[in-house]
Design an enzyme around this catalytic site. Structure first.
Site, PDB file in Angstrom:
ATOM      1  N   HIS A 112      -6.863  -9.039  11.344  1.00  0.00           N
ATOM      2  CA  HIS A 112      -7.513  -7.736  11.519  1.00  0.00           C
ATOM      3  C   HIS A 112      -8.762  -7.652  10.635  1.00  0.00           C
ATOM      4  O   HIS A 112      -9.809  -7.179  11.044  1.00  0.00           O
ATOM      5  CB  HIS A 112      -6.514  -6.623  11.168  1.00  0.00           C
ATOM      6  CG  HIS A 112      -5.789  -6.848   9.866  1.00  0.00           C
ATOM      7  ND1 HIS A 112      -5.188  -8.042   9.552  1.00  0.00           N
ATOM      8  CD2 HIS A 112      -5.597  -6.059   8.782  1.00  0.00           C
ATOM      9  CE1 HIS A 112      -4.659  -7.958   8.343  1.00  0.00           C
ATOM     10  NE2 HIS A 112      -4.892  -6.771   7.862  1.00  0.00           N
ATOM     11  N   ASP A 151       2.590  -9.779   5.059  1.00  0.00           N
ATOM     12  CA  ASP A 151       2.403 -11.051   5.766  1.00  0.00           C
ATOM     13  C   ASP A 151       3.712 -11.798   6.064  1.00  0.00           C
ATOM     14  O   ASP A 151       3.857 -12.348   7.156  1.00  0.00           O
ATOM     15  CB  ASP A 151       1.454 -11.973   4.983  1.00  0.00           C
ATOM     16  CG  ASP A 151      -0.005 -11.564   5.130  1.00  0.00           C
ATOM     17  OD1 ASP A 151      -0.314 -10.761   6.041  1.00  0.00           O
ATOM     18  OD2 ASP A 151      -0.845 -12.040   4.345  1.00  0.00           O
ATOM     19  N   ASP A 211     -10.085  -0.255   4.683  1.00  0.00           N
ATOM     20  CA  ASP A 211      -8.808   0.448   4.622  1.00  0.00           C
ATOM     21  C   ASP A 211      -7.947  -0.135   5.728  1.00  0.00           C
ATOM     22  O   ASP A 211      -8.358  -0.179   6.892  1.00  0.00           O
ATOM     23  CB  ASP A 211      -8.951   1.963   4.782  1.00  0.00           C
ATOM     24  CG  ASP A 211      -7.675   2.649   4.305  1.00  0.00           C
ATOM     25  OD1 ASP A 211      -7.434   2.648   3.075  1.00  0.00           O
ATOM     26  OD2 ASP A 211      -6.899   3.131   5.149  1.00  0.00           O
ATOM     27  N   PHE A 250      -0.473 -11.940   1.427  1.00  0.00           N
ATOM     28  CA  PHE A 250       0.000 -10.852   0.564  1.00  0.00           C
ATOM     29  C   PHE A 250       0.648  -9.762   1.425  1.00  0.00           C
ATOM     30  O   PHE A 250       0.713  -9.884   2.655  1.00  0.00           O
ATOM     31  CB  PHE A 250      -1.145 -10.284  -0.281  1.00  0.00           C
ATOM     32  CG  PHE A 250      -2.181  -9.501   0.504  1.00  0.00           C
ATOM     33  CD1 PHE A 250      -3.181 -10.149   1.212  1.00  0.00           C
ATOM     34  CD2 PHE A 250      -2.158  -8.112   0.535  1.00  0.00           C
ATOM     35  CE1 PHE A 250      -4.133  -9.429   1.938  1.00  0.00           C
ATOM     36  CE2 PHE A 250      -3.103  -7.372   1.259  1.00  0.00           C
ATOM     37  CZ  PHE A 250      -4.091  -8.044   1.957  1.00  0.00           C
ATOM     38  N   GLY A 251       1.105  -8.711   0.768  1.00  0.00           N
ATOM     39  CA  GLY A 251       1.626  -7.537   1.473  1.00  0.00           C
ATOM     40  C   GLY A 251       2.724  -7.875   2.475  1.00  0.00           C
ATOM     41  O   GLY A 251       3.703  -8.548   2.148  1.00  0.00           O
TER      42      GLY A 251
HETATM   43  P1  ITT Z   1      -7.689  -0.517  -1.934  1.00  0.00           P
HETATM   44  O1  ITT Z   1      -7.336   0.854  -1.389  1.00  0.00           O
HETATM   45  O2  ITT Z   1      -8.129  -0.477  -3.352  1.00  0.00           O
HETATM   46  O3  ITT Z   1      -8.655  -1.253  -1.037  1.00  0.00           O
HETATM   47  P2  ITT Z   1      -4.969  -1.142  -1.166  1.00  0.00           P
HETATM   48  O4  ITT Z   1      -4.130  -2.388  -1.158  1.00  0.00           O
HETATM   49  O5  ITT Z   1      -4.321   0.115  -1.716  1.00  0.00           O
HETATM   50  O6  ITT Z   1      -6.345  -1.433  -1.950  1.00  0.00           O
HETATM   51  P3  ITT Z   1      -5.106   0.057   1.449  1.00  0.00           P
HETATM   52  O7  ITT Z   1      -4.964   1.464   1.003  1.00  0.00           O
HETATM   53  O8  ITT Z   1      -6.091  -0.276   2.525  1.00  0.00           O
HETATM   54  O9  ITT Z   1      -5.497  -0.912   0.270  1.00  0.00           O
HETATM   55  O10 ITT Z   1      -3.655  -0.442   1.886  1.00  0.00           O
HETATM   56  C1  ITT Z   1      -3.541  -1.656   2.497  1.00  0.00           C
HETATM   57  C2  ITT Z   1      -2.088  -2.088   2.485  1.00  0.00           C
HETATM   58  O11 ITT Z   1      -1.729  -2.539   3.792  1.00  0.00           O
HETATM   59  C3  ITT Z   1      -1.936  -3.311   1.566  1.00  0.00           C
HETATM   60  O12 ITT Z   1      -1.634  -2.938   0.244  1.00  0.00           O
HETATM   61  C4  ITT Z   1      -0.817  -4.060   2.259  1.00  0.00           C
HETATM   62  O13 ITT Z   1       0.425  -3.505   1.916  1.00  0.00           O
HETATM   63  C5  ITT Z   1      -1.093  -3.776   3.738  1.00  0.00           C
HETATM   64  N1  ITT Z   1      -2.001  -4.811   4.286  1.00  0.00           N
HETATM   65  C6  ITT Z   1      -3.319  -4.654   4.619  1.00  0.00           C
HETATM   66  N2  ITT Z   1      -3.841  -5.825   5.032  1.00  0.00           N
HETATM   67  C7  ITT Z   1      -2.848  -6.732   4.944  1.00  0.00           C
HETATM   68  C8  ITT Z   1      -2.777  -8.108   5.206  1.00  0.00           C
HETATM   69  O14 ITT Z   1      -3.829  -8.809   5.598  1.00  0.00           O
HETATM   70  N3  ITT Z   1      -1.606  -8.718   5.014  1.00  0.00           N
HETATM   71  C9  ITT Z   1      -0.525  -8.035   4.605  1.00  0.00           C
HETATM   72  N4  ITT Z   1      -0.503  -6.742   4.308  1.00  0.00           N
HETATM   73  C10 ITT Z   1      -1.667  -6.068   4.483  1.00  0.00           C
END
Ligand code: ITT
Length: 198
Positions: A178, A153, A71, A150-151
């Site tokens: 992280h 980044d 998470d 992704f996200g």
């Molecule tokens: P799961 O719950 O199914 O694992 P999720 O994407 O919903 O998938 P999280 O609830 O842990 O997972 O939310 C993580 C969010 O945080 C992710 O969707 C990104 O928006 C951000 N995030 C986490 N790690 C990241 C990374 O390495 N680079 C960029 N954004 C990140």
């Protein structure tokens, strides 16, 4: 040994496997959870750790295997830690999430932020056997840059570099992220506990 990754996010599965390759982890196979199992945990924890436990337990209920959950999220100091555990739900699409973050921060001079990743490993009996966290510090850029990752980044400038995580190659990100920092502690635990090759 086989470990099921308790996530619906394919980027996490890819990164965890890349990190395992990068650190030459042998004897562990990280597999995504099968789509047909309808893995759909209710992430109602108040912390990254609580949500990682919820996800790992739910995946274990469905598979009865070792499960590992991640998470993670982005915590921005000037926004009192937001989006934090709500990072995935901050807005509807990845681009809208970035736009919302930049617009909420406006020209705030305090751009300090960190990515956090909580990981929980659960055994086939459903017991938590290891939990840990990794962090990566940095700042939020004024404009986005880069196409990798992704996200968030493209707007996260990694401390002591002038690159966003999306400007970095996969290997560059996976050495300092992280996720990588949390996973290295999971690897150390697994290698010691299960006598795997170092
Ligand atoms: P799961 O719950 O199914 O694992 P999720 O994407 O919903 O998938 P999280 O609830 O842990 O997972 O939310 C993580 C969010 O945080 C992710 O969707 C990104 O928006 C951000 N995030 C986490 N790690 C990241 C990374 O390495 N680079 C960029 N954004 C990140």
């Amino acid at each position: 040994m086989k470990i099921i990754i308790a996530t619906q996010n394919p980027h996490k599965v890819e990164e965890i496997n890349e990190i395992a390759r990068l650190f030459k982890i042998e004897g562990v196979e990280f597999l995504p959870i099968e789509k047909s199992l309808n893995f759909n945990p209710i992430e109602n924890g108040k912390t990254f750790e609580e949500n990682s436990i919820i996800k790992a337990k739910e995946a274990n209920k469905l598979t009865k295997e070792y499960t590992l959950a991640d998470d993670s999220g982005l915590c921005v100091e000037a926004l009192d830690g937001a989006p934090g555990i709500h990072s995935a739900r901050y807005a509807d699409t990845p681009q809208e999430r970035i736009d919302k973050l930049l617009s909420n921060l406006k020209n705030n001079q305090n751009r300090k932020a960190k990515f956090v990743c909580a990981m929980t490993l659960i055994n086939p009996k459903g017991e938590v056997i290891f939990k840990t966290q990794g962090e990566c510090k940095g700042e939020i850029a004024y404009t986005q840059s880069g196409t990798h990752g992704f996200g968030y980044d493209p707007v996260f400038i990694v401390e002591n570099t002038n690159k966003t995580m999306a400007d970095m190659t996969e290997d560059e990100k996976n050495k300092i992220s992280h996720r990588s920092r949390a996973l290295q502690k999971v690897f150390d635990y697994i290698q010691k506990e299960f006598n795997l090759p170092m």
